[in-house]
Design an enzyme around this catalytic site. Structure first.
Site, PDB file in Angstrom:
ATOM      1  N   TRP A 103       0.823  -1.208   0.000  1.00  0.00           N
ATOM      2  CA  TRP A 103       0.000   0.000   0.000  1.00  0.00           C
ATOM      3  C   TRP A 103       0.853   1.253   0.000  1.00  0.00           C
ATOM      4  CZ3 TRP A 103      -4.427  -0.511  -1.936  1.00  0.00           C
ATOM      5  CH2 TRP A 103      -5.167  -1.691  -1.739  1.00  0.00           C
ATOM      6  N   ASP A 173      -1.510   7.019   6.113  1.00  0.00           N
ATOM      7  CA  ASP A 173      -2.614   6.207   5.605  1.00  0.00           C
ATOM      8  C   ASP A 173      -2.964   5.229   6.714  1.00  0.00           C
ATOM      9  OD1 ASP A 173      -4.339   4.396   4.486  1.00  0.00           O
ATOM     10  OD2 ASP A 173      -2.997   3.755   2.877  1.00  0.00           O
ATOM     11  N   LYS A 197     -12.653  -0.989   7.229  1.00  0.00           N
ATOM     12  CA  LYS A 197     -11.926  -1.904   8.113  1.00  0.00           C
ATOM     13  C   LYS A 197     -12.307  -1.670   9.579  1.00  0.00           C
ATOM     14  CE  LYS A 197      -8.247  -1.807   4.685  1.00  0.00           C
ATOM     15  NZ  LYS A 197      -8.495  -3.119   4.075  1.00  0.00           N
TER      16      LYS A 197
END
Length: 361
Positions: A103, A173, A197
């Site tokens: 990511w 992030d 999430k």
């Protein structure tokens, strides 16, 4: 009613059952109004009250300082890879990025469309099994910001510390570990997090941005992607993801009812210590991540013989233990144990791990 499965999906992930039941009750008739949240105007008094309460509860949970704006946007964290650069990376400018996995590398790839990216540190030298100590970082003197991914959902690496980058805005992030335990928001210039999430359902991304960083978007930035425009319009420059915003608000309320983030930290610590403890004590299962850098939220593990993987997953499904297959890019297994995954679920997983090892080990 059939028993709900134990959901270890990395995202969209498990939601608290109490939240789902509340949403179910509200679905056709929200508070006696005779309509669903999905059907009401985002600019009407009803939804304005929902959105305002959601922001207030999130601010309380994270103790967000008053000089930060909270935005409820669309496009997920992946759009933020570009939106961040369009807002904070000036023409001809540069930014520092820390590479700890898939990511963070995706964020780097997008930022390179808008300016110079200095990869100030990388886990590549550790095969992405450890996070470089800050003493190894090569930060720039003129960086517009420093970006990192506190928790790598796929690889299972997580910072247990907040980087110190001086006066340069620190950007995180935090998609997969936000709200899992207390966080000092004042250490950051900007935090963004996809909702699916630990916040709520997919379709929403939360951005927490310090006010002095607003108004910096480059001229070519689309109006809809300008943080200042969204802040000035209460995240409603266009129609927002109303149902995702509403459901996220229910999750924030649920978190407060559990005792807030200190209570979640205690529970999440208990869950991850139980699962990692079993894996470490076994010769049949393994986790390659350096112990100080292990994720609290995403636990990758491998069987000693990968030929048993299909049988393992089939047996898990039979027991209602869902989505344990690792990401396609790394293989193996992965258990995501976000806030809504109960201790009971982790205990059931450990029981199955022991049974499978006894049968096949």
């Amino acid at each position: 009613m059939s028993k709900r499965a134990y959901n270890f999906c990395a995202g969209p992930a498990a939601l608290p059952e109490a939240v789902l039941r509340q949403a179910q009750a509200d679905l056709l008739d929200w508070q006696g109004r005779g309509l669903s949240v999905m059907e009401m105007s985002h600019r009407g008094e009803d939804f304005t009250a929902i959105s305002s309460q959601a922001e207030a509860d999130l601010r309380e949970l994270l103790a967000i300082p008053s000089n930060y704006r909270v935005l409820f946007l669309q496009g997920g964290a992946s759009l933020q890879f570009a939106q961040l650069a369009m807002n904070l990376l000036p023409e001809g400018g540069s930014a520092d990025y820390i590479d700890t996995g898939i990511w963070s590398r995706k964020a780097i790839e997008q930022a390179r469309h808008y300016g110079t990216v200095n990869v100030a540190a990388s886990s590549k030298g550790y095969d992405y099994f450890a996070i470089p100590a800050q003493s190894e970082w090569q930060l720039s003197k003129d960086a517009a910001y420093v970006h990192y991914t506190p928790n790598e959902t796929i690889g299972g690496l997580e910072f247990d510390w907040i980087p110190d980058v001086g006066d340069v805005p620190l950007v995180a992030d935090a998609s997969s570990d936000i709200l899992s335990r207390p966080l000092d928001v004042s250490r950051f210039g900007l935090i963004y997090a996809g909702a699916q999430k630990n916040i709520g359902p997919s379709g929403l991304v939360v951005v927490i941005v310090r006010e002095d960083l607003l108004g910096r978007a480059r001229a070519a930035c689309p109006t809809l992607l300008d943080y200042k425009v969204e802040a000035d319009n209460g995240s409603m420059y266009n129609t927002p993801a109303t149902f995702s915003w509403y459901l996220s608000g229910l999750v924030f309320k649920w978190l407060k009812e559990q005792g807030g983030l200190p209570a979640m930290e205690r529970l999440n610590r208990q869950k991850k210590e139980l699962l990692y403890g079993f894996i470490d004590a076994s010769d049949f299962y393994s986790n390659p991540i350096a112990k100080n850098d292990r994720s609290w939220m995403n636990v990758p593990f491998r069987l000693a013989d990968e030929r048993l993987d299909k049988a393992f997953l089939a047996g898990a499904e039979e027991r209602g233990l869902l989505y344990l297959q690792g990401h396609r890019s790394v293989g193996g297994m992965r258990a995501s144990i976000y806030n809504a995954v109960t201790l009971e679920a982790v205990q059931a997983l450990v029981t199955y791990l022991a049974e499978f090892e006894k049968e096949h080990g």
